[in-house]
Design an enzyme around this catalytic site. Structure first.
Site, PDB file in Angstrom:
ATOM      1  N   HIS A 105       0.862  -1.246   0.058  1.00  0.00           N
ATOM      2  CA  HIS A 105       0.073   0.038   0.030  1.00  0.00           C
ATOM      3  C   HIS A 105       0.894   1.350   0.093  1.00  0.00           C
ATOM      4  O   HIS A 105       0.732   2.230  -1.001  1.00  0.00           O
ATOM      5  CB  HIS A 105      -0.942  -0.094   1.210  1.00  0.00           C
ATOM      6  CG  HIS A 105      -1.640   1.225   1.436  1.00  0.00           C
ATOM      7  ND1 HIS A 105      -2.725   1.788   1.044  1.00  0.00           N
ATOM      8  CD2 HIS A 105      -1.377   2.406   2.028  1.00  0.00           C
ATOM      9  CE1 HIS A 105      -3.113   2.890   1.362  1.00  0.00           C
ATOM     10  NE2 HIS A 105      -2.273   3.401   1.970  1.00  0.00           N
ATOM     11  N   GLU A 106       1.805   1.172   0.888  1.00  0.00           N
ATOM     12  CA  GLU A 106       2.728   2.369   0.928  1.00  0.00           C
ATOM     13  C   GLU A 106       3.588   2.693  -0.324  1.00  0.00           C
ATOM     14  O   GLU A 106       3.820   3.761  -0.783  1.00  0.00           O
ATOM     15  CB  GLU A 106       3.708   2.397   2.423  1.00  0.00           C
ATOM     16  CG  GLU A 106       2.750   2.396   3.563  1.00  0.00           C
ATOM     17  CD  GLU A 106       2.098   3.584   3.715  1.00  0.00           C
ATOM     18  OE1 GLU A 106       2.226   4.666   3.126  1.00  0.00           O
ATOM     19  OE2 GLU A 106       1.143   3.629   4.415  1.00  0.00           O
TER      20      GLU A 106
ATOM     21  N   GLU B 178      -5.870   7.054  -1.122  1.00  0.00           N
ATOM     22  CA  GLU B 178      -5.801   6.014  -0.487  1.00  0.00           C
ATOM     23  C   GLU B 178      -6.433   4.878  -0.955  1.00  0.00           C
ATOM     24  O   GLU B 178      -5.709   3.703  -0.886  1.00  0.00           O
ATOM     25  CB  GLU B 178      -6.284   6.231   1.075  1.00  0.00           C
ATOM     26  CG  GLU B 178      -5.551   7.445   1.700  1.00  0.00           C
ATOM     27  CD  GLU B 178      -4.310   7.042   2.211  1.00  0.00           C
ATOM     28  OE1 GLU B 178      -4.062   5.746   2.281  1.00  0.00           O
ATOM     29  OE2 GLU B 178      -3.414   7.686   2.319  1.00  0.00           O
TER      30      GLU B 178
ATOM     31  N   HIS C 212       1.563   4.320  -3.175  1.00  0.00           N
ATOM     32  CA  HIS C 212       1.486   5.864  -3.069  1.00  0.00           C
ATOM     33  C   HIS C 212       2.829   6.364  -4.036  1.00  0.00           C
ATOM     34  O   HIS C 212       2.459   7.297  -4.756  1.00  0.00           O
ATOM     35  CB  HIS C 212       1.760   6.179  -1.655  1.00  0.00           C
ATOM     36  CG  HIS C 212       0.402   6.225  -0.895  1.00  0.00           C
ATOM     37  ND1 HIS C 212      -0.836   6.872  -1.361  1.00  0.00           N
ATOM     38  CD2 HIS C 212       0.171   5.615   0.058  1.00  0.00           C
ATOM     39  CE1 HIS C 212      -1.715   6.668  -0.550  1.00  0.00           C
ATOM     40  NE2 HIS C 212      -1.115   5.837   0.259  1.00  0.00           N
TER      41      HIS C 212
END
Length: 345
Positions: free
Chosen positions: A203-204, A257, A207
């Site tokens: 997920h990070e 997000e 980004h």
């Protein structure tokens, strides 16, 4: 970036803009979430009136309107010539911050965070650091195989893992532009296993693949100009901030997000991590939040930079068939069956 209560959830704002609150009280990563007499009262009204009067005169004056038209026309031209397509979602977004500038800002932020967390960072040879580094390497390798990923964002990046060993800090993890990865030991119980760690790291990492940091930096001047215009009209900063946050900043952050959730899920599946574990991670996150709020359900998504955990679970469930398909295409199932049969002997 992950939710603002936990900082996982922001799994963007990170440096994605980004809005990461400090997992440590001394580390600030991102933004957080009377008239005594007649004369003073009249003075306040006169000041307020003069501001509105000046703005009105500015609009009514021919010469002023001409310059305002040129200014806003130039800004509009700049805006539309710097529109870009977000990866995977193909969302149209405004980005003017160049890649070198993005990396420079990322490096500056890294130095600041490093100075404040270096005492708690585990050494590179620590078993936990090595374990997390191996997981992240698989994620990066899988990203190179993803046709939707711009490989130029990965080339030449020196990835570095920093495990901040502080069990009292808020659960958090983030990836900075330039390849610096931070993960706090307090999030590991929520991750529970390697697939859970991969969920968070993917997920990070997503980004940065989506350049959400550059997007947030690009939008900052627009928010400032809009805030100035609103203040000229209303003279009320608090009300203006509520408007900008409620209608622009927070919805945009939640959208980024959600994009990172989707991109991350697909990449971790391609890296042969169990996609079903992503749902369990967010279930554990939801339980953590309930315990944090002493069992009271708090769902104020419209006031948050991150989607509610319940919504993220719904999204993961909806995307799971696609993730399983990628998992199968990557020959992950055959590898898993081989190991199962090997240990069953």
């Amino acid at each position: 970036m992950l939710r603002n209560i936990t900082k996982l959830k922001g799994l963007g704002n990170r440096v994605h803009g980004q809005s990461l609150k400090p997992p440590l009280s001394r580390v600030q990563l991102t933004r957080s979430y009377y008239s005594s007499n007649g004369s003073s009262y009249r003075r306040f009204n006169n000041d307020d009136y003069s501001k509105k009067s000046s703005f009105k005169e500015l609009i009514l004056d021919k010469s002023s309107r001409k310059y305002l038209a040129l200014f806003f026309g130039g800004c509009s031209l700049f805006y539309f010539t710097h529109l870009d397509k977000a990866p995977v979602s193909d969302r149209s977004r405004f980005i003017w911050v160049s890649r070198p500038l993005e990396l420079t800002i990322g490096n500056y932020t890294y130095k600041s965070i490093w100075r404040q967390t270096q005492q708690e960072i585990l050494p590179p040879q620590h078993p936990l650091t090595v374990k997390i580094e191996n997981i992240f390497k698989k994620i990066v390798k899988a990203a190179y195989k993803d046709p939707s990923v711009d490989n130029s964002l990965l080339d030449g990046i020196k990835w570095e893992i920093h495990v901040v060993n502080d069990s009292t800090a808020s659960p958090n993890a983030f990836v900075l532009p330039g390849g610096k990865v931070f993960i706090f030991s307090s999030i590991l119980p929520i991750c529970a296993n390697e697939d859970g760690i991969a969920t968070v790291l993917s997920h990070e990492f997503a980004h940065q693949l989506a350049r959400h940091t550059a997007e947030n930096l690009s939008k900052a001047p627009i928010y400032s100009i809009l805030g100035l215009v609103l203040y000229t009209v209303t003279g009320a900063n608090v009300f203006n901030n509520l408007l900008l946050d409620g209608f622009l900043r927070m919805p945009a952050s939640r959208q980024m997000e959600t994009e990172a959730d989707y991109i991350g899920l697909m990449i971790m599946s391609r890296a042969c991590f169990q996609p079903q574990e992503s749902i369990k991670v967010w279930e554990r996150m939801a339980n953590f939040e309930r315990n944090l709020n002493r069992g009271n359900a708090v769902n104020m998504e419209f006031l948050s930079t991150h989607p509610a955990s319940v919504r993220r679970i719904e999204n993961m469930t909806k995307w799971l068939p696609k993730a399983n398909e990628i998992y199968e295409q990557s020959d992950c199932s055959s590898i898993g069956n081989y190991y199962k049969s090997f240990f069953a002997m």
